[in-house]
Design a protein around this motif. Structure first.
Motif, PDB file in Angstrom:
ATOM      1  N   PHE A 163      27.427  -2.803   6.031  1.00 41.07           N
ATOM      2  CA  PHE A 163      26.601  -3.369   7.095  1.00 41.07           C
ATOM      3  C   PHE A 163      26.595  -2.480   8.331  1.00 41.07           C
ATOM      4  N   GLY A 213      23.245  -1.113   9.870  1.00 42.28           N
ATOM      5  CA  GLY A 213      23.013  -1.418  11.282  1.00 42.28           C
ATOM      6  C   GLY A 213      22.799  -0.182  12.121  1.00 42.28           C
ATOM      7  N   PRO A 220      17.400   0.230  12.121  1.00 46.35           N
ATOM      8  CA  PRO A 220      16.528   0.115  13.290  1.00 46.35           C
ATOM      9  C   PRO A 220      15.660   1.349  13.534  1.00 46.35           C
ATOM     10  N   VAL A 252      17.021  -6.237   9.679  1.00 55.64           N
ATOM     11  CA  VAL A 252      17.975  -5.769  10.697  1.00 55.64           C
ATOM     12  C   VAL A 252      18.754  -6.948  11.271  1.00 55.64           C
ATOM     13  N   PHE A 278      21.417  -8.193   8.741  1.00 56.79           N
ATOM     14  CA  PHE A 278      22.574  -7.307   8.656  1.00 56.79           C
ATOM     15  C   PHE A 278      23.368  -7.278   9.959  1.00 56.79           C
ATOM     16  N   PHE A 279      22.687  -7.453  11.084  1.00 53.02           N
ATOM     17  CA  PHE A 279      23.391  -7.487  12.367  1.00 53.02           C
ATOM     18  C   PHE A 279      24.340  -8.671  12.421  1.00 53.02           C
ATOM     19  N   GLY A 299      27.196  -8.144   9.892  1.00 51.45           N
ATOM     20  CA  GLY A 299      28.092  -7.108  10.399  1.00 51.45           C
ATOM     21  C   GLY A 299      28.938  -7.594  11.544  1.00 51.45           C
ATOM     22  N   PHE A 339      27.613  -3.090  21.341  1.00 51.30           N
ATOM     23  CA  PHE A 339      27.245  -4.252  20.523  1.00 51.30           C
ATOM     24  C   PHE A 339      26.490  -5.285  21.369  1.00 51.30           C
ATOM     25  N   GLU A 348      23.028  -4.039  21.954  1.00 58.64           N
ATOM     26  CA  GLU A 348      22.273  -4.160  20.705  1.00 58.64           C
ATOM     27  C   GLU A 348      21.801  -5.593  20.477  1.00 58.64           C
ATOM     28  N   ILE A 372      17.899  -6.643  20.178  1.00 59.18           N
ATOM     29  CA  ILE A 372      17.366  -7.297  18.975  1.00 59.18           C
ATOM     30  C   ILE A 372      16.593  -8.556  19.356  1.00 59.18           C
ATOM     31  N   GLY A 386      23.273   0.711  18.093  1.00 60.82           N
ATOM     32  CA  GLY A 386      23.958   0.567  16.806  1.00 60.82           C
ATOM     33  C   GLY A 386      24.617   1.865  16.384  1.00 60.82           C
ATOM     34  N   THR A 438      21.509   4.487   3.494  1.00 60.03           N
ATOM     35  CA  THR A 438      20.476   3.510   3.820  1.00 60.03           C
ATOM     36  C   THR A 438      19.101   3.990   3.382  1.00 60.03           C
TER      37      THR A 438
END
Length: 444
Positions: free
Chosen positions: A21, A25, A29, A58, A61-62, A65, A102, A105, A109, A135, A191
């Motif tokens: 992840f 991540g 993006p 995204v 997975f965000f 993660g 983080f 991010e 998002i 990320g 990825t």
């Protein structure tokens, strides 16, 4: 299973799960932002729909993660309290900065997902780009912390105490750049090939050709370029490891005896009792050249390392061979794709061509998992290289085996949830966008 093995297994499971992840991540993006850019420039609804579809991925997975990363943070304190007691004040800075990245991010998002038709188009695009940049920064900062475990710096060790702490020097340790470079490129490779493989499967089924061909091209261009340049990063890493951690290099290559003109081994199974490698192909002098840039250079073998400090040779060697083997397959596929768009564009519509990339879907993440196995197992028996052994950092708390079982069930549940959500997302694409993606293209 004793407590040490249970704790190591739990950490291995957690890292192996989270790293997937983390890679997605860091990279997904940028795919999303690239598609969005093409939509803004061309007005093609396929790109808009692709951007929205990837944006939902995204987000999935965000969240996953974030959950697995939070669990990892708790596990460091739960399983290795002696390590965290001393290491926390030294390498805490990259983790703190990672938390900031983080946070940025998460905000970006939110702006991106809910900003359609609310922000100006280019500002909206920038929010998506910020998701990728933050990320990527998060991943690099975490790797910097791991680099410190492989190359401790930023402190003096006197009478069993860590003093004169310099967090900046600890963060920018000797290993951070090579590890961050190698990991970042690996994330793009893994990825890129995974996403390209999924869309190649949809193309093979003849579903939404206009939508999936654009997705396939974006993903494989990123993944293919990264795959082709990754061997350069690998060479840099190998030379760095040869200087800092010669026993890790020796384990990677099952190099038991110190010698000049050391051969590079391809494949093979180490025999630890006889100190030999069976069934391998040897390239004379190649290991000396790769490690030191000189075919006649001496490469330190495990015979120069105290036996109690030997890494697990079998696991490290096999993981390294898997990483190199899968990596070279993807280099070949990347070059094949670039040749196709240069000379044989009709290949992209051929079933045999698509099947190659479908088969390669998991290879990048297999390489990533193998690479991290080399990094972590190859450092053993040290949790902090040269200063603290893993056994010395273990918690005195009993029942770690039960903790391992519980965490395994949690990660299994998370995996099933993610697979289910992604399956629904992929399956929904033709239904959501079929009216906008009419095309007369077909796969030959």
């Amino acid at each position: 299973m004793d407590d040490l093995m249970a704790a190591r297994s739990q950490m291995a499971l957690s890292l192996g799960f989270h790293i997937i992840f983390a890679c997605i991540g860091m990279v997904m993006p940028f795919f999303m932002a690239t598609s969005h850019y093409f939509y803004l420039k061309t007005g093609d609804l396929n790109y808009k729909n692709l951007t929205k579809a990837w944006g939902k991925g995204v987000a999935i997975f965000f969240v996953t993660g974030a959950v697995s990363g939070t669990m990892l943070s708790f596990e460091l304190g739960l399983l290795w309290p002696a390590f965290m007691e001393h290491a926390g004040p030294i390498f805490g800075m990259p983790f703190s900065l990672e938390g900031t990245a983080f946070f940025i991010e998460a905000i970006a998002i939110g702006f991106f997902l809910y900003g359609w038709d609310r922000f100006s188009p280019w500002f909206h695009w920038i929010t998506g780009l910020i998701v990728g940049i933050s990320g990527l920064a998060s991943g690099i900062l975490v790797v910097a912390a791991n680099g410190w475990m492989n190359s401790p710096s930023g402190f003096d060790y006197v009478d069993g105490k860590y003093i004169n702490i310099d967090p900046i020097a600890a963060m920018f340790n000797d290993a951070w750049f090579t590890q961050a470079l190698h990991m970042t490129i690996a994330a793009f490779v893994a990825t890129g090939f995974a996403v390209a493989g999924i869309h190649a499967l949809m193309l093979l089924k003849g579903k939404n050709i206009g939508f999936h061909i654009k997705a396939f091209k974006i993903a494989i261009i990123f993944g293919g370029i990264a795959a082709v340049v990754q061997p350069i990063s690998g060479d840099i890493s190998a030379k760095d490891i040869a200087k800092r951690q010669p026993e890790k290099l020796a384990a990677m290559e099952s190099h038991f005896e110190t010698k000049k003109q050391a051969p590079l081994l391809i494949g093979g199974i180490p025999d630890l009792e006889r100190k030999t490698v069976d069934y391998s192909i040897k390239i004379p002098g190649a290991l000396s050249f790769l490690a030191h840039g000189d075919f006649d250079a001496v490469v330190i073998g495990l015979d120069q390392i105290p036996e109690e400090n030997h890494p697990p040779v079998l696991v490290t060697h096999i993981a390294f061979q898997i990483m190199v083997f899968t990596g070279m397959i993807m280099v070949g596929l990347g070059l094949l794709y670039f040749f196709a768009i240069w000379k044989k564009q009709n290949w992209i519509n051929k079933k045999w061509f698509l099947k190659l990339f479908i088969a390669a879907t998991p290879l990048g993440f297999i390489a990533v998992e193998a690479g991290w196995t080399v990094t972590e197992v190859g450092r053993q028996p040290w949790i902090l290289y040269g200063y603290m052994k893993t056994s010395e950092a273990l918690t005195p708390m009993p029942g770690i085996t039960y903790s391992f079982i519980v965490f395994s069930l949690v990660y299994l549940s998370l995996s099933l949830v993610v697979v289910f959500l992604l399956y629904r997302q992929i399956k929904a694409v033709p239904e959501l966008y079929s009216n906008q993606n009419k095309t007369t293209e077909s796969i030959q």
